[in-house]
Design a protein around this motif. Structure first.
Motif, mmCIF file in Angstrom:
data_model
loop_
_atom_site.group_PDB
_atom_site.id
_atom_site.type_symbol
_atom_site.label_atom_id
_atom_site.label_comp_id
_atom_site.label_asym_id
_atom_site.label_seq_id
_atom_site.Cartn_x
_atom_site.Cartn_y
_atom_site.Cartn_z
ATOM 1 N N ASN A 290 8.171 -7.518 12.822
ATOM 2 C CA ASN A 290 7.624 -7.265 14.021
ATOM 3 C C ASN A 290 8.274 -6.231 14.732
ATOM 4 O OD1 ASN A 290 7.792 -10.233 13.663
ATOM 5 N ND2 ASN A 290 10.189 -10.400 13.956
ATOM 6 N N SER A 291 8.635 -5.198 14.077
ATOM 7 C CA SER A 291 8.919 -4.010 14.758
ATOM 8 C C SER A 291 8.385 -2.532 13.808
ATOM 9 C CB SER A 291 9.765 -3.500 15.521
ATOM 10 O OG SER A 291 10.570 -3.508 14.874
ATOM 11 N N ALA A 292 8.409 -1.315 14.290
ATOM 12 C CA ALA A 292 8.265 -0.711 13.552
ATOM 13 C C ALA A 292 9.808 -0.053 12.991
ATOM 14 C CB ALA A 292 7.879 1.128 14.793
ATOM 15 N N ALA A 293 10.454 -0.577 13.126
ATOM 16 C CA ALA A 293 11.597 -0.238 12.188
ATOM 17 C C ALA A 293 12.082 -1.434 11.395
ATOM 18 C CB ALA A 293 13.131 -0.691 13.728
ATOM 19 N N ASP A 294 10.909 -2.592 11.351
ATOM 20 C CA ASP A 294 10.849 -3.493 10.599
ATOM 21 C C ASP A 294 10.445 -3.286 9.218
ATOM 22 O OD1 ASP A 294 12.536 -5.215 11.701
ATOM 23 O OD2 ASP A 294 10.660 -6.709 12.358
ATOM 24 N N LEU A 295 9.952 -2.009 9.661
ATOM 25 C CA LEU A 295 8.825 -1.234 8.969
ATOM 26 C C LEU A 295 9.265 -0.654 7.671
ATOM 27 C CD1 LEU A 295 5.091 0.895 10.411
ATOM 28 C CD2 LEU A 295 5.297 -2.186 8.463
ATOM 29 N N LYS A 296 11.269 -0.179 7.579
ATOM 30 C CA LYS A 296 11.435 1.273 6.841
ATOM 31 C C LYS A 296 11.479 0.424 5.470
ATOM 32 C CE LYS A 296 14.127 4.288 6.974
ATOM 33 N NZ LYS A 296 14.578 5.537 7.524
ATOM 34 N N GLY A 297 11.090 1.090 4.578
ATOM 35 C CA GLY A 297 11.060 1.161 3.500
ATOM 36 C C GLY A 297 10.156 0.113 2.883
ATOM 37 N N LYS A 298 8.950 -0.348 3.169
ATOM 38 C CA LYS A 298 7.929 -1.804 3.619
ATOM 39 C C LYS A 298 7.078 -0.535 2.256
ATOM 40 C CE LYS A 298 9.982 -5.574 5.154
ATOM 41 N NZ LYS A 298 11.695 -4.433 5.273
ATOM 42 N N THR A 299 6.212 -1.176 1.956
ATOM 43 C CA THR A 299 5.028 -0.870 1.280
ATOM 44 C C THR A 299 4.096 -1.658 1.356
ATOM 45 O OG1 THR A 299 6.101 -1.626 -0.692
ATOM 46 C CG2 THR A 299 3.754 -1.388 -1.266
ATOM 47 N N ILE A 300 2.939 -0.026 1.926
ATOM 48 C CA ILE A 300 1.239 -0.674 3.689
ATOM 49 C C ILE A 300 0.089 0.293 2.482
ATOM 50 C CG2 ILE A 300 2.972 -1.256 5.127
ATOM 51 C CD1 ILE A 300 2.207 1.937 6.267
ATOM 52 N N THR A 301 -0.276 0.130 2.976
ATOM 53 C CA THR A 301 -1.863 0.284 2.231
ATOM 54 C C THR A 301 -2.957 1.012 3.200
ATOM 55 O OG1 THR A 301 -3.798 0.081 0.519
ATOM 56 C CG2 THR A 301 -2.993 -1.025 1.337
ATOM 57 N N GLY A 302 -3.571 1.619 3.490
ATOM 58 C CA GLY A 302 -4.958 2.265 4.153
ATOM 59 C C GLY A 302 -6.465 2.404 3.117
ATOM 60 N N GLY A 303 -6.177 1.414 1.646
ATOM 61 C CA GLY A 303 -7.016 1.600 0.757
ATOM 62 C C GLY A 303 -6.849 2.911 0.162
ATOM 63 N N GLN A 304 -7.909 3.275 -0.792
ATOM 64 C CA GLN A 304 -7.520 4.571 -1.131
ATOM 65 C C GLN A 304 -7.658 5.748 -0.950
ATOM 66 O OE1 GLN A 304 -8.871 4.676 -4.527
ATOM 67 N NE2 GLN A 304 -8.987 6.205 -5.299
ATOM 68 N N PHE A 305 -6.803 6.546 -1.876
ATOM 69 C CA PHE A 305 -5.164 7.529 -1.339
ATOM 70 C C PHE A 305 -7.122 8.633 -1.315
ATOM 71 C CE2 PHE A 305 -1.457 7.315 -2.916
ATOM 72 C CZ PHE A 305 -1.013 6.737 -1.880
ATOM 73 N N ASN A 306 -6.832 9.213 0.220
ATOM 74 C CA ASN A 306 -7.868 10.597 0.538
ATOM 75 C C ASN A 306 -8.759 10.149 1.752
ATOM 76 O OD1 ASN A 306 -6.153 12.824 0.020
ATOM 77 N ND2 ASN A 306 -6.413 12.525 -2.612
ATOM 78 N N SER A 307 -8.800 8.476 1.397
ATOM 79 C CA SER A 307 -9.295 8.239 2.472
ATOM 80 C C SER A 307 -9.853 8.052 4.030
ATOM 81 C CB SER A 307 -10.253 6.901 1.654
ATOM 82 O OG SER A 307 -8.893 5.746 2.086
ATOM 83 N N ARG A 308 -10.887 7.705 4.473
ATOM 84 C CA ARG A 308 -10.651 7.841 6.066
ATOM 85 C C ARG A 308 -10.297 7.365 6.581
ATOM 86 N NH1 ARG A 308 -12.556 9.961 10.560
ATOM 87 N NH2 ARG A 308 -12.759 8.653 12.397
ATOM 88 N N ASN A 309 -9.542 6.407 5.397
ATOM 89 C CA ASN A 309 -8.873 4.739 6.624
ATOM 90 C C ASN A 309 -7.461 4.519 6.073
ATOM 91 O OD1 ASN A 309 -10.830 2.498 6.514
ATOM 92 N ND2 ASN A 309 -10.955 1.969 4.946
ATOM 93 N N ASP A 310 -7.219 5.753 4.714
ATOM 94 C CA ASP A 310 -6.032 6.216 4.319
ATOM 95 C C ASP A 310 -5.686 7.285 5.183
ATOM 96 O OD1 ASP A 310 -3.715 6.329 2.235
ATOM 97 O OD2 ASP A 310 -4.236 8.583 2.261
#
Length: 362
Positions: free
Chosen positions: A149-169
């Motif tokens: 629910n907050s930026a603090a809750d992201l600590k240590g979490k796994t996320i993805t923007g797609g392929q590394f070195n892509s615009r999404n990433d």
């Protein structure tokens, strides 16, 4: 839109292979009409369309099966706007990468990523030119699973923007930084394939804790207990129409096509027409669940599904510079050399719209 750039890199590779086979890459810019007959001022632009010079049937390529990328043509067909300019039929081909077919001549026009089209134009010297913007907004959204629910809750979490070195990433990392999250220290970013729909499902399934998703995914994510944690929309001329041989064989047709589809877009982006547009799309066989329909106002906003097909040159400067840094566009590319705006200006004038970008300011 944000499909992962892995697909685009593969697409670019296939285009380059085709160009080598066709002998592209010379210096003569075959079919290049950008070096002549470009008006210096708006009053020099002729908005009249000579229907006797317009091809009656066209074949166009669209890279995305989502209704948003088909609606301009289908509305223009339904409302008679195509017939008004002399076009009787447009055959739409949904092709993951339409550029080889555009270069080869089996497509008259292609709707694809602006950067990929411009990169292919630079490499090919076959006359491919970017014409107008279709989607000029870019939604950057971090969707997260239940319990975050907050930026603090992201600590240590796994996320993805797609392929590394892509615009999404890259833009996901920017979004995190803007919201006080250190991409290198606070979270674990992983590289994944697939498009935004697959990333959404990964969040819902718990494979990852968060991912770059799209505006239309809000309802689906919230039903699963998740939420949009961070989101922003900015001006990026990310996607649009390109043509090749049609520019020399029948330039009047290019103007006619843009005029008809932009007129349809004006109808589409008028929010009171939402139900009529969605009903037509469903009749055409598109599946549009309630959650996707709820995103209509955002995805069909005049600043997102750009109502006039135009763009700000400064926005294109930044976009292409970014894509050069991501190695999606060749170093030293000047997008102005591979963009031909006369058909757009003529279409805009035909519809009584201000000319954008302004002639002489490109």
């Amino acid at each position: 839109m944000h499909r992962t750039r892995l697909t685009r890199l593969a697409a670019a590779s296939s285009v380059l292979f085709l160009l080598a086979a066709c002998g592209g890459g010379g210096d003569d810019n075959t079919g290049n009409t950008t070096s002549r007959d470009v008006p210096a001022a708006a009053e020099d632009v002729d908005g009249n369309i000579d229907k006797s010079k317009v091809k009656k049937e066209l074949v166009v390529g669209v890279d995305n099966p989502y209704y948003l990328f088909h609606e301009d043509i289908l509305v223009a067909q339904e409302k008679g706007y195509l017939r008004d300019v002399g076009i009787e039929k447009v055959d739409i081909k949904t092709i993951e990468d339409p550029l080889p077919a555009l270069i080869g001549g089996s497509l008259d026009l292609a709707l694809y990523d602006a950067d990929t089209s411009i990169a292919a134009a630079k490499k090919s010297n076959t006359g491919v030119r970017f014409l107008s913007v279709y989607l000029g907004g870019e939604a950057n959204v971090l969707g997260v699973r239940k319990g975050i629910n907050s930026a603090a809750d992201l600590k240590g979490k796994t996320i993805t923007g797609g392929q590394f070195n892509s615009r999404n990433d890259a833009i996901l990392r920017e979004l995190l930084t803007k919201n006080g999250v250190d991409p290198a220290k606070d979270v674990k970013i992983v590289s994944t394939g697939g498009q935004s729909n697959e990333r959404l499902q990964s969040v819902i399934a718990g494979t990852v804790d968060g991912a770059s998703v799209q505006l239309r995914h809000r309802g689906l994510l919230e039903k699963a207990g998740g939420r949009f944690l961070f989101e922003e929309t900015r001006r990026v001329p990310q996607n649009g129409w390109a043509a090749n041989k049609l520019l020399t064989e029948s330039p009047e047709t290019v103007t006619a096509f843009l005029a008809a589809t932009l007129k349809a877009r004006q109808f589409i982006t008028e929010q009171t027409n939402k139900d009529a547009v969605l009903d037509l799309m469903r009749k055409q066989g598109f599946e549009i669940p309630t959650d996707f329909a709820d995103a209509y106002s955002a995805e069909n906003a005049p600043t997102y599904h750009v109502v006039d097909g135009g763009f700000d040159p400064a926005d294109m400067d930044k976009f292409i510079a970014d894509q050069i840094s991501f190695k999606s566009v060749p170093e030293g590319t000047d997008w102005r050399e591979y963009t031909y705006l006369l058909p757009l200006w003529r279409a805009q004038k035909n519809l009584g719209l201000p000319l954008r970008p302004t002639p002489g300011n490109v």
